[in-house]
Structures are given as C-alpha cells and as structure tokens.
Design a protein around this motif. Structure first.
Motif, mmCIF file in Angstrom:
data_model
loop_
_atom_site.group_PDB
_atom_site.id
_atom_site.type_symbol
_atom_site.label_atom_id
_atom_site.label_comp_id
_atom_site.label_asym_id
_atom_site.label_seq_id
_atom_site.Cartn_x
_atom_site.Cartn_y
_atom_site.Cartn_z
ATOM 1 N N ALA A 136 -8.973 -7.238 11.776
ATOM 2 C CA ALA A 136 -8.201 -7.253 10.528
ATOM 3 C C ALA A 136 -8.833 -6.332 9.502
ATOM 4 N N CYS A 137 -7.974 -5.730 8.674
ATOM 5 C CA CYS A 137 -8.414 -4.907 7.553
ATOM 6 C C CYS A 137 -7.775 -5.452 6.279
ATOM 7 N N ASN A 138 -8.605 -5.718 5.295
ATOM 8 C CA ASN A 138 -8.153 -6.281 4.026
ATOM 9 C C ASN A 138 -8.261 -5.208 2.946
ATOM 10 N N LEU A 139 -7.123 -4.834 2.356
ATOM 11 C CA LEU A 139 -7.084 -3.778 1.343
ATOM 12 C C LEU A 139 -6.455 -4.336 0.066
ATOM 13 N N PRO A 140 -7.272 -4.798 -0.872
ATOM 14 C CA PRO A 140 -6.726 -5.448 -2.063
ATOM 15 C C PRO A 140 -6.310 -4.502 -3.180
ATOM 16 N N ASN A 141 -6.590 -3.209 -3.047
ATOM 17 C CA ASN A 141 -6.362 -2.295 -4.169
ATOM 18 C C ASN A 141 -5.639 -1.022 -3.736
ATOM 19 N N LEU A 142 -4.465 -1.173 -3.128
ATOM 20 C CA LEU A 142 -3.679 -0.008 -2.729
ATOM 21 C C LEU A 142 -2.763 0.380 -3.886
ATOM 22 N N ILE A 143 -3.077 1.489 -4.533
ATOM 23 C CA ILE A 143 -2.307 1.923 -5.708
ATOM 24 C C ILE A 143 -1.415 3.086 -5.286
ATOM 25 N N VAL A 144 -0.183 2.754 -4.927
ATOM 26 C CA VAL A 144 0.769 3.749 -4.444
ATOM 27 C C VAL A 144 2.128 3.516 -5.100
ATOM 28 N N GLY A 145 2.926 4.575 -5.151
ATOM 29 C CA GLY A 145 4.275 4.465 -5.686
ATOM 30 C C GLY A 145 5.188 5.487 -5.044
ATOM 31 N N THR A 146 6.476 5.252 -5.170
ATOM 32 C CA THR A 146 7.458 6.192 -4.610
ATOM 33 C C THR A 146 8.193 6.961 -5.701
ATOM 34 N N CYS A 179 11.249 5.188 2.555
ATOM 35 C CA CYS A 179 10.880 4.756 1.208
ATOM 36 C C CYS A 179 11.761 5.384 0.130
ATOM 37 N N ARG A 180 12.924 5.840 0.525
ATOM 38 C CA ARG A 180 13.905 6.374 -0.418
ATOM 39 C C ARG A 180 15.225 5.614 -0.296
ATOM 40 N N GLU A 181 15.147 4.367 0.176
ATOM 41 C CA GLU A 181 16.348 3.573 0.379
ATOM 42 C C GLU A 181 16.773 2.878 -0.921
ATOM 43 N N ASP A 182 18.040 2.445 -0.950
ATOM 44 C CA ASP A 182 18.575 1.730 -2.110
ATOM 45 C C ASP A 182 18.166 0.266 -2.016
ATOM 46 N N ARG A 183 16.995 -0.045 -2.570
ATOM 47 C CA ARG A 183 16.452 -1.399 -2.529
ATOM 48 C C ARG A 183 16.180 -1.893 -3.944
#
Length: 348
Positions: free
Chosen positions: A268-278, A299-303
């Motif tokens: 397992a990999c625990n990543l608590p600080n992923l700062i990403v945006g689209t 990641c360009r879908e109508d959601r």
C-alpha cells in the motif's frame, strides 16, 4: 522582456493501470509521465502490468479532499487571541458567507488555530472544486482577513500567509490535518506473481520496506515520510498534466506499507497531500498537450465540480504505487537497479 518559450520534456504514456475504488472503479487507464529519468517509464510499466494480473487491480480510496491557507493576526495578548479564536469557531456560517462572496466554488469546511505569544494563526480549510485551489483559497483568505479585522478591532493584520498552511514545505501538519487529496492505494499480490514478474518474494519486499523506508528514513530524520521514491512519479505526472510541480515537496511525504499475508504480498501507498487540479494553473491557456492528456485521462468530463480533479488524483496515486512497487522489488536483488539505469540511460 523575453517571450516565454516551451521546454520539451520527454513524455510517455504508461499502462494501462487497472483500478477499482470509490472514484475510479473497474477501469484500465494509461497515464502520461514526463521525465528525463527514462528508467522510470519501464519501472512504472512493470507495476502497471502487476495491476492487470490481480483481480480489481489497484484499490484506490480517496479519503479526504481539502485545500488550506493560513493567515496570522497580532492580538494584544494570548488571552485576546484565544477569545477571538473561540468566537470565530462559532461563526463559521458568517465566515462562509464572506467566502461565498469571493468565490463560486470555494467552501469553508474547517478551521484550526495555533498560538505563539500574542500571535493568532488561523488555518482555513476549503473545498475548491476542480481547481488545485492555491489562488482560490488565497482569494478567500484575502476577503476573510478584513472582515475579521472589522469584527475584532483589537486585532492587527499580520500576513496573508502564516506558514501554518503549509505550502510547498516539508512539515508534519499537512499529513495530520490534510492538504490536497488524500488517497490510499493498495493491492494484495499473489506470491507467484511476485516471484515471476517482480523477481522477488513477499518476504524480501516486506523486509526491505521496513528496514529501508521505515528504519532508514527514521535514521535520516525523515518527516512524515517513509517511501522509496514517490517524488519521481509525482513530478513526472505533475509535469505531464499541467500541475504546480513544486507541490511534490509535501506530496512526496507519504508512507509505504508492505506485509506478508498468508504467503502473499499486501502492498500500500498512502499519499495524504496530492495537490492537483484540472482547471487553473495555466491549463486551458494554449497548452494543447496538457488538454489532450486530461481528455485522454477522462478528466474533462461533464461531472459535478471536484470529481474530475479527484479522478486525476487517484490516477496520480496509482502511478506512484506502480513505480514504488517496482523499485522496491528491484532493490531486493543485488545489481538490478544499476543494471537497469546503465542499460536504459547509457545505451539509449
């Protein structure tokens, strides 16, 4: 003033990676990695192959999503600072009304306070839709500060940034309170898959993880970090998808877990600080390669606002998982790591 120009970074699409979980479930997705460290591609590729050999692949669970900005004020004394903090904590609806007037997407979800003498540090936590949120939370804080100063004239302005955020610095607070997307990736890998495709055993990988990532990092004085090389995959993924690459500083503060379960390998990999945006950060501003990549990643879908960015975070975490698993397996075998670098980089 010189015109900006583009610096080409070698990029490859790796995978597909098989995923399941609460954001991406039952999909196989290729991911782009931009890097000058070319051995990274086959390493992540090997990890992605393992994901396709296990039912459900990598289980990725998004457990939190927030962006923070801390400010500080000067109070007459600690008692006044504490009193104001208690009142602010009880007036969250008022604070959110101020935030709503500054941003359509920012929503205040939590407050945290720290004191240093007469200084009052306030950490605001927000959700920020599909943006990573750097500018959005700063704008929100920039509107909150004058409102607070007007409501509590005993305070004086300190700074729009008090470092209790904490932005692009290795601190403990982000791992404890959260900053960005918090994603846990895990997989139970059968022993025969470990032996055949990773050229190792569950015992050797689990022992290496304990002695290298946990003990070795502790000896080095690591701060909420126990992994082999999260930063490599994070940087490659961030550059390929138009992220603020400096966020790998806190992003790489994650913990790898490995143990033997009934003869198989739980990893397992625990990543608590992923700062990403689209959205934001220059995306949609003529960088067609980034736009194409985000579309290809789905990641360009109508959601609903925020769901595209959460999908991106999960795909990023899966990339980290693949590279981390592959490297640790390689390091259980004398000479394998260096042989791969020599073969790929020097004979390229």
């Amino acid at each position: 003033m010189h015109e900006p120009f583009q610096t080409p970074i070698p990029t490859q699409w790796i995978g597909p990676i098989r995923l399941s979980g609460n954001v991406v479930d039952g999909e196989e997705v290729e991911v782009p990695l931009a890097t000058y460290e070319t051995p990274l591609w086959p390493s992540v590729k090997r990890g992605s192959k393992i994901s396709r050999l296990v039912e459900g692949g990598i289980r990725a669970t998004l457990v939190d999503d927030r962006m923070t900005r801390s400010v500080y004020f000067e109070a007459p004394d600690a008692g006044a600072a504490y009193r104001v903090a208690q009142e602010l904590d009880s007036r969250r609806d008022d604070l959110q009304a101020v935030v709503a007037g500054a941003s359509r997407f920012a929503r205040l979800i939590d407050l945290h306070f720290q004191y240093a003498g007469n200084l009052l540090f306030v950490r605001f936590d927000f959700t920020t839709g599909d943006a990573s949120g750097h500018n959005m939370v700063t704008l929100a804080a920039d509107n909150l500060m004058p409102w607070i100063l007007q409501e509590y004239p005993e305070l004086r302005y300190g700074s729009i940034s008090g470092n209790f955020c904490s932005d692009k610095k290795p601190t403990a607070v982000n791992g404890i309170l959260g900053r960005g997307k918090n994603v846990v990736t895990e997989m139970l890998i059968p022993r025969d898959v470990v032996r055949r495709f990773l050229k190792s055993t569950p015992e050797r990988i689990a022992d290496l993880n304990t002695r290298k990532n946990l003990v070795g990092t502790n000896l080095a004085g690591g701060l909420r970090s126990a992994n082999a090389h999260y930063a490599n995959m994070l940087l490659a993924f961030y550059l390929a998808t138009g992220q603020d690459a400096a966020n790998i500083v806190e992003g790489s503060q994650g913990i790898t877990t490995a143990e033997v379960r009934d003869g198989d390998l739980y990893f397992a990999c625990n990543l608590p600080n992923l700062i990403v945006g689209t959205v934001g950060n220059g995306k949609g501003a003529g960088l067609e390669i980034v736009e194409d990549g985000l579309r290809r990643l789905g990641c360009r879908e109508d959601r609903e606002p925020g769901l595209n960015a959460q999908r991106l975070a999960v795909l990023c975490a899966a990339s980290v998982f693949c590279g981390e698993l592959s490297l640790l397996a390689a390091q259980t075998n004398p000479g394998e790591l260096m042989e791969a670098h020599v073969k790929i980089e020097r004979n390229r």
